[in-house]
Write an enzyme that holds these catalytic residues in place. Structure first.
Site, PDB file in Angstrom:
ATOM      1  N   ASP A  31       0.819  -1.139   0.181  1.00  0.00           N
ATOM      2  CA  ASP A  31      -0.196   0.012   0.117  1.00  0.00           C
ATOM      3  C   ASP A  31       0.646   1.200   0.086  1.00  0.00           C
ATOM      4  O   ASP A  31       2.127   1.320   0.554  1.00  0.00           O
ATOM      5  CB  ASP A  31      -0.814  -0.030   1.148  1.00  0.00           C
ATOM      6  CG  ASP A  31      -2.063   0.994   1.055  1.00  0.00           C
ATOM      7  OD1 ASP A  31      -2.298   1.281  -0.050  1.00  0.00           O
ATOM      8  OD2 ASP A  31      -2.672   1.207   2.087  1.00  0.00           O
ATOM      9  N   HIS A  48       2.885   3.869  -9.039  1.00  0.00           N
ATOM     10  CA  HIS A  48       2.663   2.267  -9.323  1.00  0.00           C
ATOM     11  C   HIS A  48       3.620   1.802  -9.793  1.00  0.00           C
ATOM     12  O   HIS A  48       4.179   0.633  -9.719  1.00  0.00           O
ATOM     13  CB  HIS A  48       1.244   2.352  -9.977  1.00  0.00           C
ATOM     14  CG  HIS A  48       0.040   2.590  -9.368  1.00  0.00           C
ATOM     15  ND1 HIS A  48      -0.345   2.138  -8.066  1.00  0.00           N
ATOM     16  CD2 HIS A  48      -1.134   3.466  -9.619  1.00  0.00           C
ATOM     17  CE1 HIS A  48      -1.396   2.336  -7.726  1.00  0.00           C
ATOM     18  NE2 HIS A  48      -1.863   3.476  -8.471  1.00  0.00           N
ATOM     19  N   LEU A 142      11.079 -20.259  -4.967  1.00  0.00           N
ATOM     20  CA  LEU A 142       9.779 -19.386  -4.447  1.00  0.00           C
ATOM     21  C   LEU A 142       8.672 -19.612  -5.283  1.00  0.00           C
ATOM     22  O   LEU A 142       8.681 -19.551  -6.599  1.00  0.00           O
ATOM     23  CB  LEU A 142      10.328 -18.045  -4.495  1.00  0.00           C
ATOM     24  CG  LEU A 142       9.326 -17.036  -4.213  1.00  0.00           C
ATOM     25  CD1 LEU A 142       9.222 -17.014  -2.411  1.00  0.00           C
ATOM     26  CD2 LEU A 142       9.548 -15.834  -4.566  1.00  0.00           C
TER      27      LEU A 142
HETATM   28  C1  IPE Z   1      -5.296  -2.843  -0.564  1.00  0.00           C
HETATM   29  O1  IPE Z   1      -4.937  -1.188  -0.426  1.00  0.00           O
HETATM   30  C2  IPE Z   1      -5.227  -3.419  -1.753  1.00  0.00           C
HETATM   31  C3  IPE Z   1      -3.845  -3.514  -2.328  1.00  0.00           C
HETATM   32  C4  IPE Z   1      -2.888  -3.358  -1.711  1.00  0.00           C
HETATM   33  C5  IPE Z   1      -4.040  -4.021  -3.643  1.00  0.00           C
HETATM   34  P1  IPE Z   1      -6.293  -0.283  -0.592  1.00  0.00           P
HETATM   35  O2  IPE Z   1      -5.339   0.851  -0.844  1.00  0.00           O
HETATM   36  O3  IPE Z   1      -7.012  -0.629  -1.746  1.00  0.00           O
HETATM   37  O4  IPE Z   1      -6.837  -0.351   0.797  1.00  0.00           O
HETATM   38  P2  IPE Z   1      -7.799   0.371   1.585  1.00  0.00           P
HETATM   39  O5  IPE Z   1      -8.759   1.142   0.603  1.00  0.00           O
HETATM   40  O6  IPE Z   1      -6.903   1.632   2.332  1.00  0.00           O
HETATM   41  O7  IPE Z   1      -8.301  -0.206   2.888  1.00  0.00           O
HETATM   42  C1  IPE Z   2      -1.489   0.261  -3.418  1.00  0.00           C
HETATM   43  O1  IPE Z   2      -1.232   1.757  -3.409  1.00  0.00           O
HETATM   44  C2  IPE Z   2      -1.657  -0.315  -4.891  1.00  0.00           C
HETATM   45  C3  IPE Z   2      -3.044  -0.617  -5.150  1.00  0.00           C
HETATM   46  C4  IPE Z   2      -4.084  -0.678  -4.298  1.00  0.00           C
HETATM   47  C5  IPE Z   2      -3.327  -1.115  -6.502  1.00  0.00           C
HETATM   48  P1  IPE Z   2      -2.319   2.716  -3.346  1.00  0.00           P
HETATM   49  O2  IPE Z   2      -2.781   3.260  -5.067  1.00  0.00           O
HETATM   50  O3  IPE Z   2      -3.454   2.377  -2.669  1.00  0.00           O
HETATM   51  O4  IPE Z   2      -1.708   4.044  -2.710  1.00  0.00           O
HETATM   52  P2  IPE Z   2      -2.633   4.906  -1.769  1.00  0.00           P
HETATM   53  O5  IPE Z   2      -3.047   4.032  -0.509  1.00  0.00           O
HETATM   54  O6  IPE Z   2      -3.546   5.699  -2.266  1.00  0.00           O
HETATM   55  O7  IPE Z   2      -1.273   5.959  -1.498  1.00  0.00           O
HETATM   56 MG    MG Z   3      -4.122   2.381  -0.620  1.00  0.00          MG
END
Ligand code: IPE
Ligand code: IPE
Ligand code: MG
Length: 257
Positions: A31, A48, A142
């Protein structure tokens, strides 16, 4: 090609880790890509992209350490709520990653696998996934499992439907549905449960990830964003994990007498 100068146990010791106390299966909620980008005044897409680089780094480090399985949360079933341009970018990035990493995955003897629903994913992404799974199915290093269009509740719904179908066809008696039957019907059927769940970017929640499978996983959360996550932070998580006492509902060894 990763360094072959160390065998995994020797390499683990060289970075201060006890090879006997490493997790067999690490699951990661990757995240904070967007927040990382915003902090630098960049587009979320760049976060990303950098996140994909971290995937590469951490996969390679898990190979070096001889970890059995790494399961990475790439796209949740709830992430479709995001704006279409972001979803389109994520799909293009996924396709690019699957193609670009194919050779390296093979070289590293990685067995590539995925969990999640196929429906909703573009055909061209599914084709690349299938090719990586096919090419690496006999590899013995792995297991790299990507959770794509994954939601734990959706997984449980699908598992219940599978089991109910078997009951209605007379292949299974309702009383034969035990924990092993449910585990086996999940997308992760046959995989060991995660021992360690890592979440980056500081949020103290599990966001619909592996709810059944993390029953006794150790949790480790870092405020660092996923694009900043590197081998040294992974070592911190592993050192912390090695110090944990896992009781699984029992008692500590020195209080049992
Ligand atoms: C969890 O992250 C999903 C992934 C890392 C793919 P999110 O950014 O979607 O989670 P929330 O919305 O903060 O719970
Ligand atoms: C995690 O990073 C990747 C996905 C959920 C695809 P985020 O895109 O959720 O990044 P934040 O949480 O908005 O910073
Ligand atoms: Mg996120």
């Amino acid at each position: 090609m990763i360094s072959t100068t160390h065998e995994p146990r020797e390499y683990a010791r060289s970075v201060g880790l006890d090879p006997a106390r490493l997790p067999r299966h690490i699951a990661i909620i990757m995240d904070g890509n967007g927040r990382w980008a915003q902090r630098q005044g960049k587009e979320r897409a760049e976060g990303h992209e950098r996140g994909a680089h971290s995937v590469d780094v951490i996969t390679e480090e898990c190979c070096r350490l001889g970890i059995g399985q790494l399961t990475l949360y790439c796209l949740s079933s709830e992430n479709w709520k995001r704006p279409k341009p972001e979803i389109d970018f994520l799909m293009a990035l996924l396709k690019q990653y699957l193609l670009a990493e194919r050779e390296k995955i093979q070289e590293q003897n990685i067995r590539f696998t995925v969990i999640g629903r196929r429906s909703g994913l573009p055909d061209e992404v599914l084709a690349e996934i299938d090719e990586n799974v096919r090419l690496t199915q006999h590899n013995t290093g792995l297991t790299l499992c990507l959770a794509i269009n994954y939601g734990s509740r959706a997984e449980i719904v699908d598992a219940v439907q599978t089991l109910a179908g078997r009951v209605s066809r007379g292949e299974l008696q309702p009383e034969e549905i035990d924990e092993a039957a449910i585990s086996g019907a999940l997308y992760t059927g046959g995989m060991p449960d995660p021992d360690l769940l890592v979440r980056t970017a500081g949020e103290m929640r599990v966001s619909n990830y592996l709810l059944w499978q993390i029953s006794y996983a150790e949790l480790w959360v870092t405020p660092k964003f996923w694009p900043e996550f590197d081998a040294s932070l992974l070592h911190d998580a592993l050192r912390d994990f090695a110090r944990r006492e896992r009781r699984f509902g029992g008692l500590t060894t020195d209080t049992t007498t």
